[in-house]
Design a protein around this motif. Structure first.
Motif, mmCIF file in Angstrom:
data_model
loop_
_atom_site.group_PDB
_atom_site.id
_atom_site.type_symbol
_atom_site.label_atom_id
_atom_site.label_comp_id
_atom_site.label_asym_id
_atom_site.label_seq_id
_atom_site.Cartn_x
_atom_site.Cartn_y
_atom_site.Cartn_z
ATOM 1 N N GLU A 187 0.838 -1.202 0.000
ATOM 2 C CA GLU A 187 0.000 0.000 0.000
ATOM 3 C C GLU A 187 0.876 1.256 0.000
ATOM 4 N N HIS A 188 1.921 1.234 0.823
ATOM 5 C CA HIS A 188 2.821 2.387 0.908
ATOM 6 C C HIS A 188 3.515 2.641 -0.432
ATOM 7 N N GLY A 189 3.871 1.531 -1.126
ATOM 8 C CA GLY A 189 4.562 1.656 -2.419
ATOM 9 C C GLY A 189 3.754 2.472 -3.424
ATOM 10 N N GLU A 190 2.422 2.512 -3.269
ATOM 11 C CA GLU A 190 1.577 3.251 -4.216
ATOM 12 C C GLU A 190 1.626 4.757 -3.977
ATOM 13 N N SER A 191 2.225 5.169 -2.829
ATOM 14 C CA SER A 191 2.333 6.605 -2.594
ATOM 15 C C SER A 191 3.740 7.026 -2.176
ATOM 16 N N CYS A 192 4.646 6.040 -2.061
ATOM 17 C CA CYS A 192 6.012 6.370 -1.613
ATOM 18 C C CYS A 192 6.678 7.327 -2.598
ATOM 19 N N PRO A 193 7.254 8.466 -2.111
ATOM 20 C CA PRO A 193 7.889 9.452 -3.005
ATOM 21 C C PRO A 193 9.154 8.928 -3.685
ATOM 22 N N GLU A 194 9.715 7.789 -3.207
ATOM 23 C CA GLU A 194 10.970 7.304 -3.785
ATOM 24 C C GLU A 194 10.756 6.192 -4.819
ATOM 25 N N VAL A 195 9.503 5.783 -5.003
ATOM 26 C CA VAL A 195 9.239 4.698 -5.964
ATOM 27 C C VAL A 195 9.225 5.280 -7.388
ATOM 28 N N HIS A 196 9.781 4.556 -8.344
ATOM 29 C CA HIS A 196 9.817 5.021 -9.744
ATOM 30 C C HIS A 196 8.425 4.944 -10.368
ATOM 31 N N THR A 197 8.071 6.009 -11.120
ATOM 32 C CA THR A 197 6.733 6.057 -11.714
ATOM 33 C C THR A 197 6.786 6.899 -13.003
ATOM 34 N N ASP A 198 5.684 6.847 -13.782
ATOM 35 C CA ASP A 198 5.580 7.655 -15.010
ATOM 36 C C ASP A 198 4.797 8.929 -14.715
ATOM 37 N N CYS A 199 4.963 9.940 -15.528
ATOM 38 C CA CYS A 199 4.144 11.165 -15.431
ATOM 39 C C CYS A 199 2.691 10.779 -15.711
ATOM 40 N N SER A 200 1.750 11.394 -14.995
ATOM 41 C CA SER A 200 0.332 11.053 -15.181
ATOM 42 C C SER A 200 -0.153 11.366 -16.604
ATOM 43 N N PHE A 201 0.635 12.170 -17.357
ATOM 44 C CA PHE A 201 0.202 12.538 -18.721
ATOM 45 C C PHE A 201 0.873 11.659 -19.771
ATOM 46 N N LYS A 202 1.339 10.478 -19.312
ATOM 47 C CA LYS A 202 2.018 9.565 -20.241
ATOM 48 C C LYS A 202 1.125 9.225 -21.440
ATOM 49 N N MET A 203 -0.177 9.016 -21.188
ATOM 50 C CA MET A 203 -1.090 8.631 -22.264
ATOM 51 C C MET A 203 -1.314 9.753 -23.286
ATOM 52 N N PHE A 204 -0.932 10.986 -22.867
ATOM 53 C CA PHE A 204 -1.041 12.087 -23.838
ATOM 54 C C PHE A 204 0.300 12.372 -24.511
ATOM 55 N N GLY A 205 1.318 11.540 -24.150
ATOM 56 C CA GLY A 205 2.596 11.649 -24.836
ATOM 57 C C GLY A 205 3.741 12.181 -23.998
ATOM 58 N N CYS A 206 3.527 12.443 -22.701
ATOM 59 C CA CYS A 206 4.639 12.918 -21.878
ATOM 60 C C CYS A 206 5.514 11.724 -21.493
ATOM 61 N N SER A 207 6.816 11.855 -21.785
ATOM 62 C CA SER A 207 7.678 10.688 -21.555
ATOM 63 C C SER A 207 8.491 10.798 -20.275
ATOM 64 N N VAL A 208 8.166 11.780 -19.433
ATOM 65 C CA VAL A 208 8.947 11.953 -18.200
ATOM 66 C C VAL A 208 8.665 10.798 -17.227
ATOM 67 N N LYS A 209 9.720 10.234 -16.640
ATOM 68 C CA LYS A 209 9.566 9.199 -15.601
ATOM 69 C C LYS A 209 10.696 9.344 -14.604
ATOM 70 N N GLY A 210 10.514 8.761 -13.420
ATOM 71 C CA GLY A 210 11.550 8.856 -12.385
ATOM 72 C C GLY A 210 10.930 8.637 -11.022
ATOM 73 N N LYS A 211 11.635 9.058 -9.959
ATOM 74 C CA LYS A 211 11.083 8.884 -8.622
ATOM 75 C C LYS A 211 9.822 9.734 -8.490
ATOM 76 N N ARG A 212 8.813 9.207 -7.774
ATOM 77 C CA ARG A 212 7.521 9.890 -7.663
ATOM 78 C C ARG A 212 7.676 11.349 -7.199
ATOM 79 N N ARG A 213 8.601 11.565 -6.266
ATOM 80 C CA ARG A 213 8.841 12.924 -5.736
ATOM 81 C C ARG A 213 9.198 13.866 -6.898
ATOM 82 N N LYS A 214 10.092 13.452 -7.814
ATOM 83 C CA LYS A 214 10.533 14.303 -8.926
ATOM 84 C C LYS A 214 9.438 14.432 -9.963
#
Ligand SMILES: [Zn+2]
Ligand SMILES: [Zn+2]
Ligand SMILES: [Zn+2]
Ligand SMILES: [Zn+2]
Ligand SMILES: [Zn+2]
Ligand SMILES: [Zn+2]
Ligand SMILES: [Zn+2]
Length: 337
Positions: free
Chosen positions: A235-262
């Motif tokens: 559960e924590h992994g779904e909001s942890c600021p250090e977990v790697h994730t994609d930008c929420s606008f990935k489906m519109f073409g944003c390719s930014v990814k990295g740690k959730r905090r960034k």
């Protein structure tokens, strides 16, 4: 017991005891056992004492007549032979069964033992049961009891040696120390985990806390330095600021990814960029919609104008006669229109 090896259809065992003795032994066993059954608990205290028969300490010297000539202990379940001697039931049974003579004899004066004449001596039985005896845990225990009360006393005697009942523990303790040992000093006792309250053996509880207890808080393995209960890590992994994730606008073409905090910082900073991406995607969708609409309209018109190419059919395409599939030769005609 004599060997059961057969000898011309007749076992060697039966040749050792005459048929008469054998028959009367059977009837003696039968009648003695039924007498013992009717005596109920009296028989049971005597059989329970058999294992400590030779370590009993009597207050008064034991009369010679109460000593079994076979086992030399106090007579338990007395059986009297016609010679007047008294034996324990189990000793006499053993003597009769193992006797290699055709007729078993009394070990005192070699008088014959005829099982049919042996009887349970109830008078002797009464006297023996009321003989005074020290507790087998004397001198620690100072109780003096009658022989028939001893077994009952030992079930609660505080000095009786008992084995710890915890699996893996083989310690022997006096009854008075057992409770404390079981609840607080036995290294194999069970205790509740202080975190999840599940019971565990003391020797594994530390391991459980360190590696598997679901309630123990552990440092986030992704490095955000939060303390999270082990069962809440997913559960924590779904909001942890250090977990790697994609930008929420990935489906519109944003390719930014990295740690959730960034990625969060990027999402806050790149509002214009994301609006443009959404607009672009929206415009592209609209173009597609217009194209699909045109295409659909065109097809509808073509279908109306086209006659079925099947020679004898005069109906419009789509309302055709029996030929429903577009055949190889008619399809180019349709495309050409
Ligand atoms: Zn005996
Ligand atoms: Zn005798
Ligand atoms: Zn005692
Ligand atoms: Zn123990
Ligand atoms: Zn636990
Ligand atoms: Zn974390
Ligand atoms: Zn983005």
């Amino acid at each position: 017991m004599a060997s059961a090896e057969t000898n011309g259809g007749k076992s060697q065992e039966s040749s050792l005891l005459s048929d008469d003795v054998r028959r009367s032994l059977g009837s003696w066993l039968e009648s003695s056992e039924s007498q013992m059954r009717s005596a109920g608990s009296v028989a049971s205290w005597e059989s329970e004492l058999a294992s400590i028969q030779h370590s009993l300490k009597f207050v008064m010297k034991l009369k010679e007549e109460f000593i079994c000539p076979i086992c030399k202990g106090v007579v338990l379940n007395p059986q009297q032979n016609s010679c007047g001697h008294i034996y324990c039931f189990h000793c006499l049974q053993g003597l009769l069964e193992s006797s290699s003579l055709s007729s078993p004899v009394c070990p005192v004066e070699k008088a014959a033992i005829t099982p049919s004449e042996v009887f349970q001596d109830n008078c002797c039985k009464r006297e023996i049961s009321s003989l005074e005896v020290y507790c087998t845990n004397s001198p620690l225990c100072t109780s003096v009891l009658t022989l028939n009360q001893l077994q009952e006393h030992l079930k609660s005697c505080q000095y009786e040696q008992l084995r710890c009942s915890n699996p893996g523990c083989s310690e022997l303790l006096q009854r008075r120390f057992l409770q404390e040992h079981l609840s607080s000093t036995c290294p194999h006792r069970r205790e509740s985990c202080p975190h999840c309250q599940q019971p565990f053996q003391l020797s594994v509880i530390q391991d459980h806390v360190q590696s598997s207890c679901p309630e123990v808080k552990v440092i986030c393995p992704d490095g955000c330095s939060s303390l999270v209960p082990r069962n809440k890590l997913t559960e924590h992994g779904e909001s942890c600021p250090e977990v790697h994730t994609d930008c929420s606008f990935k489906m519109f073409g944003c390719s930014v990814k990295g740690k959730r905090r960034k990625v969060k910082m990027h999402e806050e900073a790149a509002v214009c960029h994301h609006v443009l991406l959404v607009l672009k995607s929206n415009a592209h969708l609209e173009q597609q919609v217009v194209f699909v609409q045109k295409e659909a309209l065109l097809r509808q018109q073509r279908f109306r104008r086209t006659r079925c190419s099947w020679v004898t059919c005069r109906s419009s395409w789509g309302l055709c006669c029996s030929r429903t599939e577009v055949t190889n030769w008619s399809y180019p005609l349709l495309r050409g229109l």
